[in-house]
Design an enzyme around this catalytic site. Structure first.
Site, mmCIF file in Angstrom:
data_model
loop_
_atom_site.group_PDB
_atom_site.id
_atom_site.type_symbol
_atom_site.label_atom_id
_atom_site.label_comp_id
_atom_site.label_asym_id
_atom_site.label_seq_id
_atom_site.Cartn_x
_atom_site.Cartn_y
_atom_site.Cartn_z
ATOM 1 N N CYS A 1 0.814 -1.222 0.000
ATOM 2 C CA CYS A 1 0.000 0.000 0.000
ATOM 3 C C CYS A 1 0.843 1.264 0.000
ATOM 4 C CB CYS A 1 -0.973 -0.004 1.177
ATOM 5 S SG CYS A 1 -0.196 0.067 2.801
ATOM 6 N N HIS B 1 -1.685 1.097 7.193
ATOM 7 C CA HIS B 1 -2.272 0.985 5.861
ATOM 8 C C HIS B 1 -2.645 2.376 5.359
ATOM 9 C CE1 HIS B 1 -3.947 -1.433 2.634
ATOM 10 N NE2 HIS B 1 -5.006 -0.637 2.631
ATOM 11 N N HIS C 1 -5.733 1.294 -3.174
ATOM 12 C CA HIS C 1 -4.746 0.818 -2.202
ATOM 13 C C HIS C 1 -4.354 -0.604 -2.571
ATOM 14 C CE1 HIS C 1 -7.912 -1.407 0.340
ATOM 15 N NE2 HIS C 1 -8.539 -0.896 -0.696
#
Length: 189
Positions: free
Chosen positions: A92, A145, A161
């Site tokens: 990511c 993330h 992502h």
């Protein structure tokens, strides 16, 4: 002292960018999943050698946000690879790092360090090109993330992502998993 530093760096990278969302059908490739979910031909994704950055001055009519988003979208369907930053595999933060770097905006390589840049904003004020940060899985005590907002439709935020289970995808923030994991939004541009 140096062995501890090395262990810290390795552990940091292991936890920096992993989604705990699982997929149970593992026999399909990322390209097949992407092609089937987005109705696109697999041939559209065959070669990433044609991916070329568009310099700011080359596309004056496009905003920098649109350029970054368009660049990131070229990697949709690429498989997840921890530490990856190429069409061979992405994580990511690698996706975000490379998308911004292509347009001469250098961010830290790790999602929790990216979350220290820019300006924190409320979800009501987000725009395309802003970043969303999450605390996923067992690591809910630290950011691990990141996603890039690509669209806002009917009060739903769509972001690109890379997940460990599906690779580079576009998700919606209103999905229960992402709502629960969401931590903050930041504006870099």
């Amino acid at each position: 002292m140096k062995p501890y530093l090395l262990v810290y760096v390795v552990l940091t990278m292991l936890i920096s960018c992993k989604s705990s969302k699982k997929i149970y059908k593992r026999d399909a490739t990322a390209n097949e999943i992407s092609a089937s979910t987005h109705g696109q031909k697999e041939t559209e994704r065959e070669s990433f050698k044609d991916i070329k950055p568009q310099k700011r001055e080359a596309k004056a009519s496009k905003s920098i946000e649109k350029n970054i988003i368009d660049y990131a979208k070229q990697f949709e369907g690429v498989r997840y690879k921890w530490g990856g930053t190429t069409e061979a595999g992405m994580d990511c933060s690698g996706l975000i790092y490379e998308s911004f770097k292509t347009y001469e905006i250098v961010l830290p390589r790790i999602s929790r360090d990216m979350a220290k840049k820019g300006k924190k904003i409320s979800l009501r004020k987000v725009n395309r090109g802003d970043l969303l940060f999450f605390k996923t899985g067992n690591r809910r005590n630290s950011i691990n993330h990141v996603g890039l907002i690509v669209a806002i439709k009917n009060n739903d935020i769509e972001f690109i992502h890379a997940t460990s289970s599906k690779g580079v995808i576009i998700s919606k923030l209103n999905e229960a998993y992402w709502q629960k994991a969401f931590f903050e939004a930041r504006r870099i541009l």
